[in-house]
Design a protein around this motif. Structure first.
Motif, PDB file in Angstrom:
ATOM      1  N   VAL B  31       0.833  -1.183   0.000  1.00  0.00           N
ATOM      2  CA  VAL B  31       0.000   0.000   0.000  1.00  0.00           C
ATOM      3  C   VAL B  31       0.874   1.242   0.000  1.00  0.00           C
ATOM      4  O   VAL B  31       1.449   1.627   0.988  1.00  0.00           O
ATOM      5  N   GLU B  32       1.012   1.807  -1.148  1.00  0.00           N
ATOM      6  CA  GLU B  32       1.808   3.016  -1.272  1.00  0.00           C
ATOM      7  C   GLU B  32       1.007   4.072  -1.987  1.00  0.00           C
ATOM      8  O   GLU B  32       0.285   3.781  -2.933  1.00  0.00           O
ATOM      9  N   SER B 128       3.462  12.581   3.723  1.00  0.00           N
ATOM     10  CA  SER B 128       2.077  12.255   4.071  1.00  0.00           C
ATOM     11  C   SER B 128       1.831  12.265   5.569  1.00  0.00           C
ATOM     12  O   SER B 128       0.683  12.318   6.010  1.00  0.00           O
ATOM     13  N   THR B 129       2.894  12.208   6.373  1.00  0.00           N
ATOM     14  CA  THR B 129       2.714  12.242   7.819  1.00  0.00           C
ATOM     15  C   THR B 129       3.400  13.441   8.482  1.00  0.00           C
ATOM     16  O   THR B 129       3.284  13.621   9.678  1.00  0.00           O
ATOM     17  N   THR B 131       6.671  13.904   8.925  1.00  0.00           N
ATOM     18  CA  THR B 131       7.664  13.314   9.836  1.00  0.00           C
ATOM     19  C   THR B 131       9.088  13.593   9.376  1.00  0.00           C
ATOM     20  O   THR B 131       9.368  13.599   8.179  1.00  0.00           O
ATOM     21  N   VAL B 165       5.067   6.663   4.030  1.00  0.00           N
ATOM     22  CA  VAL B 165       5.774   5.828   4.996  1.00  0.00           C
ATOM     23  C   VAL B 165       6.491   4.634   4.340  1.00  0.00           C
ATOM     24  O   VAL B 165       7.666   4.379   4.649  1.00  0.00           O
ATOM     25  N   PRO B 166       5.845   3.877   3.440  1.00  0.00           N
ATOM     26  CA  PRO B 166       6.559   2.748   2.833  1.00  0.00           C
ATOM     27  C   PRO B 166       7.842   3.169   2.108  1.00  0.00           C
ATOM     28  O   PRO B 166       8.864   2.481   2.180  1.00  0.00           O
ATOM     29  N   VAL B 169      10.413   3.775   4.836  1.00  0.00           N
ATOM     30  CA  VAL B 169      10.901   2.516   5.422  1.00  0.00           C
ATOM     31  C   VAL B 169      11.880   1.859   4.459  1.00  0.00           C
ATOM     32  O   VAL B 169      12.946   1.373   4.843  1.00  0.00           O
TER      33      VAL B 169
END
Lengths: 484, 214
Positions: B31-32, B128-129, B131, B165-166, B169
Motif C-alpha cells: 500500500v503506497e 504524508s505524515t 515526519t 511511509v513505505p 521505510v
C-alpha cells in the motif's frame, strides 16, 4: 480452549468480581462515565478522520494482518532469527516462560547494576507481569514516566485505558495528587500549581527530568521486534520513551513473543496502521528504533527479555491465535458501547475493552469468575472488528469463548434459561400462555424497570428487562380482529 | 529444559498445523501512495509538519546558514549544541550570534540540559505524515543531543523528502541508514493524558523548527 489458568501472573487480580458485578459499580460513577464518553467519542472521531485520508485503508489492514500472521504461524523460526540478529547487534537475549521468570530476570540485572531505582517506559507487557511490584519487593523503585502512568502510580491506582490510562481522573484530582504525592518520591510540584493541563504537564516534566538524568537502568517494552534486522521499536508521544531509551547505561526491554515482525519492510504497514488507529494522528510525535548496542550512542548494555506467559497457549488455538496480532492500539475500546459505559477497571486486567474480553480468558484460561464472564461483556455489535487495524475478528472469538465457557458448565442459569426459552418458543400455545403471564406481571410492576426475575438470576442480573406490556400482540389481534 | 528450548518447543507444537513455508507470503498488497509530483510532495510535507504546530521555514539552500542564525537569535536563545559533522558554514553562522557547543564538548546529559537549543541535519522526511527521521549520523549527532535541549532546529533537504511511509521505510532499510538508531519526529513532544486536552511539550524539545532547504 483450556479451562486451566495458563498464565502465572502475580495474584493482584485474584478475587476480582465477575464483569457484570464490576460493571454495575462502574456504571454508578457519573464523573467516570462522562470522562469516558468524552474520551472515546473524541478519539473515535479523530481516528475516523485520519483513516479516511488513506484511500487504501482496507488493503493496509490486510497487509498488517498478513505480516503478523506470517510471524505467528512461523513463530519458532522468527524468534530464533530475532535472537540471532539481536545477539549479533550486541544485545543479550533472555527467555521467560512466565511472569515470575521475567520479573526475576529484570530484578537480577538491576541488582547486578547495583541500582535502587529504574525508569520505565509505558509497557503493557510489564504491567501484565506486574514487574513494578516485583521490583518493589526487591527494594528497587520503578518510576513510571508516561504522564498518565505517573498519575496512575501517584494515585496507587490502576490504568483504565490502554492509550490514556488516567482517563478516569479529572484535572483537579490530578493537581491534588501532584501536590500531595510528588514530594514524597522526588521533586515536589510547584506550590502554586493550578489544574491547567499545560501547568500539570510542566510539573511532570520537572519532576521526571531529575529522574531521567539520574537513572542508570531503564525498562521498556516494544511495539515491534523486527526479526531480520534485530531492531526494536517504541512508539510514543511525550518523549519520556526517548529519555528512557537513550540516557541510561543499561536498557532492559520486556517483549512478548507475539511482537515479532518478519522483516524490516513489515514496518511500513504497521507504522501507518498504529498511529492512525491509536491516537488518531497521521504519525505519533516520537518513534525510537534501536538495533542492539550503538557505539557511543545510548545504552551500552542492552537486554531483551522474550516473554511467553500464556502466549504459546493462545497460539495453539487455530481460531484464537488471531488475537495475538493485536498491536495494542485501543481502537476497539473507543468504539465499544460496553467499554464506553463501564470503563477499563471492570475487565479486571491490564487489557480492557473488546480485546481484553478475548485476550484475558485466552491468556489466563477460564477458571475464574471474571474470565468466565468476560466473553459476555459484549453486545456482539461488531464495531471492534471494523476498527481493528489488524482485522482481529473479536466477535467471532467472543462467541467461541462463550461456547467454551458454556461447555465447561459456566453460566448454568443462562443455559437453563435458553433451554426453557426453546421449549416455550417451540409451541404457539405455550408462547401464548407465557405472554399472558408476562402481561400480568407488567400490570403488577407498572412502569418500573424489571431488574431481576426470580429463578433467572444469572441472565437478568446483567440485563434490565423492559416492563412487559399490559396486553400481548396476540391478545390485541384477537381483540381487534376477532380471531386468533 | 531451558526456558528458551521450552518456549520454542511450545511454539512449534502450537503451530504444528501450519503447512505454509516460512518466508514467501502470497500476494500481500503493497500500500503506497503515489506522489502527485515532487512539488506537491514538498508542499504536503510543509503543510503536515506545520499541522503539528512545528514551525516550517522554506528557504533556498544557500540561505540556510543565515536563516539558522536568525531563527536562534529571534528566539532569544543563548547557546546551541551542534553535531560534529554539521555543515561548517552553518556552524560558523551560528557562532556569530550564539555560544556554540560542539558534540564532543557537550559532556553529560545534565550538561546538555543547560544548553538552549540543538541544530541538526536530518536523514529522511515523510510528506504524508509530516515526519522527520534522524539516523543520528555525523550531521545529526548522538541521540541525546536532539532530546535534552528544549529547542530543536532541524534542516532537511528537498531531496530527502519522500512521499509516504513505505517509501521512507524502504529508504531507511538501505545504505547508509541501515542498522543505525532511528528517531522519527512528528512535531514537538505532546501529551493528551489529562482530560484529552493536547499539551505540546512534555519531555522532548518543546519547540521544533524545520528548515526545508530547496
Amino acid at each position: 480452549m483450556s479451562t486451566l489458568p495458563v498464565q502465572q501472573t502475580s495474584p493482584t487480580f485474584v478475587g476480582m468480581p465477575s464483569f457484570p458485578e464490576a460493571a454495575r459499580e462502574a456504571l454508578a460513577k457519573t464523573q467516570q462515565r462522562d470522562n469516558l464518553r468524552n474520551a472515546t467519542h473524541t478519539i473515535r472521531a479523530k481516528r475516523a478522520a485520519v483513516v479516511a485520508e488513506v484511500p487504501e485503508w482496507e488493503s493496509l489492514r490486510v497487509a498488517g494482518a498478513d505480516a503478523k500472521d506470517e510471524a505467528l504461524t512461523h513463530l519458532g523460526d522468527y524468534l530464533e532469527q530475532l535472537e540471532a540478529s539481536l545477539t549479533a547487534n550486541g544485545a543479550t537475549v533472555h527467555w521467560a516462560r512466565d511472569a515470575d521468570e521475567a520479573n526475576a530476570i529484570v530484578v537480577e540485572i538491576a541488582r547486578a547494576k547495583g541500582v535502587d531505582e529504574v525508569v520505565k517506559v509505558k509497557s503493557m507487557a510489564t504491567q501484565e507481569i506486574e514487574l513494578n511490584e516485583a521490583l518493589e519487593a526487591a527494594g528497587i523503585a520503578a518510576w513510571e514516566t508516561d504522564l498518565a502512568e505517573l498519575i496512575v502510580q501517584l494515585f496507587g491506582d490502576r490504568p483504565s485505558h490502554i492509550l490514556v490510562p488516567a482517563i478516569h481522573r479529572n484535572r483537579t484530582e490530578i493537581r491534588d495528587v501532584f501536590l500531595r504525592e510528588m514530594a514524597k518520591v522526588g521533586r515536589p510540584a510547584p506550590e502554586d500549581l493550578t489544574d491547567e493541563p499545560a501547568r500539570l504537564a510542566e510539573a511532570a516534566r520537572l519532576h521526571l527530568r531529575e529522574k531521567f538524568l539520574r537513572a542508570r537502568v531503564a525498562v521498556s517494552g516494544a511495539n515491534f521486534a523486527v526479526a531480520d534486522t534485530g531492531t526494536l521499536v517504541v512508539v510514543e508521544s511525550e518523549g519520556n520513551g526517548r529519555m528512557c531509551l537513550t540516557l541510561p547505561e543499561t536498557l532492559i526491554s520486556v517483549v512478548g513473543i507475539e511482537k515479532v515482525l518478519p522483516t524490516w519492510d513489515d514496518l511500513a504497514p504497521m507504522l501507518q496502521l498504529l498511529p492512525r488507529s491509536s491516537t488518531g494522528e497521521r504519525m505519533n510525535p516520537y518513534t525510537t528504533m534501536w538495533s542492539g548496542v550503538h557505539d557511543g550512542d545510548g545504552p551500552q548494555e542492552v537486554h531483551v527479555v522474550l516473554l511467553d506467559n500464556g502466549r504459546s497457549h493462545v497460539l495453539a488455538d487455530t481460531v484464537g491465535r488471531q488475537a495475538l496480532r493485536c498491536i495494542r492500539c485501543s481502537a476497539c475500546l473507543n468504539v465499544c458501547p460496553v467499554y464506553e459505559r463501564t470503563g477499563g477497571h471492570a475487565y479486571g486486567s491490564v487489557y480492557p475493552g473488546p480485546i481484553g474480553a478475548v485476550l484475558n480468558p485466552q491468556l489466563r484460561g477460564t477458571a475464574s469468575e471474571v474470565d468466565q464472564s468476560l466473553p459476555y461483556a459484549s453486545s456482539l455489535c461488531g464495531a471492534c472488528f471494523d476498527a481493528c487495524p489488524v482485522r482481529i475478528n473479536i466477535p467471532e472469538l467472543l462467541v467461541e469463548l462463550r461456547g467454551a465457557v458454556a461447555e465447561q458448565g459456566g453460566h448454568r442459569a443462562e443455559s437453563a434459561a435458553m433451554k426453557a426459552a426453546a421449549w416455550v418458543l417451540s409451541d404457539p400455545r405455550r408462547l401464548a400462555v407465557a405472554q399472558r403471564g408476562a402481561t400480568t406481571a407488567g400490570r403488577l410492576v407498572g412502569d418500573r424497570t424489571v431488574r431481576r426475575v426470580p429463578g433467572l438470576g444469572a441472565w437478568t442480573d446483567a440485563r434490565d428487562v423492559p416492563t412487559p406490556p399490559k396486553e400481548t400482540f396476540r391478545q390485541w389481534w384477537a381483540r381487534e380482529r376477532g380471531e386468533s | 529444559m531451558s526456558a528458551r528450548d521450552e518456549i520454542l518447543a511450545r511454539v512449534r507444537a502450537a503451530t504444528a498445523d501450519v503447512t505454509t513455508p516460512v518466508g514467501p507470503r502470497g500476494a500481500t498488497p503493497v500500500v503506497e501512495e503515489t506522489s502527485p509530483g515532487p512539488g506537491r510532495t514538498l508542499d504536503l510535507f510543509a503543510e503536515n509538519v506545520a499541522d503539528y504546530r512545528a514551525e516550517v521555514l522554506r528557504v533556498p539552500a544557500d540561505e540556510v546558514a543565515s536563516v539558522l542564525a536568525s531563527a536562534l537569535r529571534g528566539r532569544g536563545l543563548g547557546s546551541v549544541v551542534v553535531p560534529s559533522g554539521l555543515d561548517e558554514g552553518w556552524r560558523a553562522a551560528l557562532a556569530e550570534v550564539v555560544t556554540v557547543v560542539g558534540e564532543g564538548d557537550a559532556g553529560s546529559a545534565a550538561n546538555l540540559d543547560r544548553v538552549d537549543a540543538v541544530v541538526t541535519a536530518s536523514a529522511v522526511g515523510i510528506a504524508s505524515t509530516g515526519t522527520i527521521v534522524l539516523d543520528h549520523g555525523p550531521d545529526q549527532g548522538r541521540r541525546e543531543l536532539t532530546l535534552v535541549p528544549d529547542t530543536h532546529v532541524c534542516v532537511i533537504r528537498a531531496d530527502q523528502v519522500v512521499h509516504d511511509v513505505p517509501e521512507a521505510v524502504n529508504r531507511l532499510g538501505g545504505e547508509p541508514h541501515r542498522g543505525r538508531p532511528l528517531t522519527w519526529v512528528s512535531g514537538p513532544s505532546a501529551t493528551s493524558d489529562i482530560e484529552l486536552q493536547r499539551v505540546e511539550g512534555v519531555h522532548g524539545p518543546r519547540t521544533l523548527v524545520v528548515v526545508l532547504a530547496e
